[in-house]
Design a protein around this motif. Sequence first.
Motif, mmCIF file in Angstrom:
data_model
loop_
_atom_site.group_PDB
_atom_site.id
_atom_site.type_symbol
_atom_site.label_atom_id
_atom_site.label_comp_id
_atom_site.label_asym_id
_atom_site.label_seq_id
_atom_site.Cartn_x
_atom_site.Cartn_y
_atom_site.Cartn_z
ATOM 1 N N ASN A 1 -21.063 55.547 5.413
ATOM 2 C CA ASN A 1 -21.209 56.777 6.198
ATOM 3 C C ASN A 1 -21.156 58.030 5.327
ATOM 4 O O ASN A 1 -21.334 59.138 5.823
ATOM 5 N N GLY B 1 -13.750 63.316 6.026
ATOM 6 C CA GLY B 1 -15.102 62.790 5.929
ATOM 7 C C GLY B 1 -16.082 63.870 5.543
ATOM 8 O O GLY B 1 -15.875 65.049 5.801
ATOM 9 N N THR C 1 -11.750 49.479 7.484
ATOM 10 C CA THR C 1 -12.902 50.364 7.774
ATOM 11 C C THR C 1 -13.498 50.961 6.505
ATOM 12 O O THR C 1 -14.344 51.856 6.589
ATOM 13 N N THR D 1 -7.981 55.615 2.760
ATOM 14 C CA THR D 1 -8.808 55.016 3.809
ATOM 15 C C THR D 1 -8.269 53.631 4.158
ATOM 16 O O THR D 1 -7.918 52.871 3.265
ATOM 17 N N SER E 1 -16.943 53.358 6.017
ATOM 18 C CA SER E 1 -16.696 54.736 5.573
ATOM 19 C C SER E 1 -17.508 55.073 4.333
ATOM 20 O O SER E 1 -18.020 56.185 4.192
ATOM 21 N N ASN F 1 -18.487 59.071 3.368
ATOM 22 C CA ASN F 1 -17.188 59.733 3.244
ATOM 23 C C ASN F 1 -16.699 59.796 1.798
ATOM 24 O O ASN F 1 -15.824 60.601 1.472
ATOM 25 N N GLY G 1 -12.928 55.975 -2.329
ATOM 26 C CA GLY G 1 -12.203 55.443 -1.191
ATOM 27 C C GLY G 1 -11.227 54.367 -1.632
ATOM 28 O O GLY G 1 -11.568 53.502 -2.438
#
Length: 301
Positions: A87, A16, A80, A76, A84, A89, A34
């Motif tokens: 956030n 992350g 989620t 990933t 992610s 990532n 991702g």
Amino acid sequence: MDRRSFVKGSAGIVGGLSLGGLAGAQDEGVVRIGSDIPYKPFEYRTQSGDLTGFDVDLAEAIFQGQMDRDYEFVQTGFDTIIPSLNNGNFRIIMSAMTINEQRDQQVDFSEPYFIAYQTVAILKGSDIQSVEDLKGKTVAVQKGTTGEAAAQQLKKRFGGDLNIDSYDQIPGAFNALLNNQAVAVINDNAVNLQYADERDSIVMLEGEGQAAQEFENAPPYLTLTVERYGIAFREDDDEFRQRVNEALNAVIGSGQYAEIYKEYFTGEPPQAILSRARPAPGTTTADGTAGNATDTTTNGG
């Protein structure tokens, strides 16, 4: 190391970044993507460990070919993957993700780049001959996917008389089918077809469905839904999303999209995708590929 080797070698890095760290990575030109891996034929590793697949090759055509940007995939879990993204990532999601209203409330999408259907994979010789035969049985799905949502809709249709086992990754769902822990896997057609091609014991449940209502040439197997995949972006990344859309449409217009498609699926890409092709400046549409392809929604896309 050439740029393609860099991408293949660095793909799948897990980790992350804070939003500040992500901004730094973006300034260096590396687009972090991702993706839920493995999900063959969209993203998966070869025996030598290289990451490949339809999404991977399309990312290369978009980011390296059109935008002159390096990229790397971040492995990933699908359930989620949107949190992610938000956030920080990674910057985008390319993971055979269906565009739908629920997700559109959390992220923004590119224009569609693939047409898919939710389908039912069963064991050869199974007593399951129609979707109604699933009533009272157990089906396997992947967590957080539209396959899981399609199974939930069937459960409502059956008055709750359906057991749904959800797995973190799709191989777990197929292992349940092969071990007789479930009578069917509900999942995207391209992935179900891949498993059916690789294993004589797995076949597609036949029948008409949603695709027959939307397309003249519907697949020969049951379709529970018609869906369109998109690249997902954070809602504050409008300028980048616009540039990626332009690059995606240039890839379609050049004929490269059709070439990538044919590496992983039989037949021609759907006309619904090819018809919006816009060649990049200084190029022309590939005659006979992007301009004259026919609607082939009968298989893998």
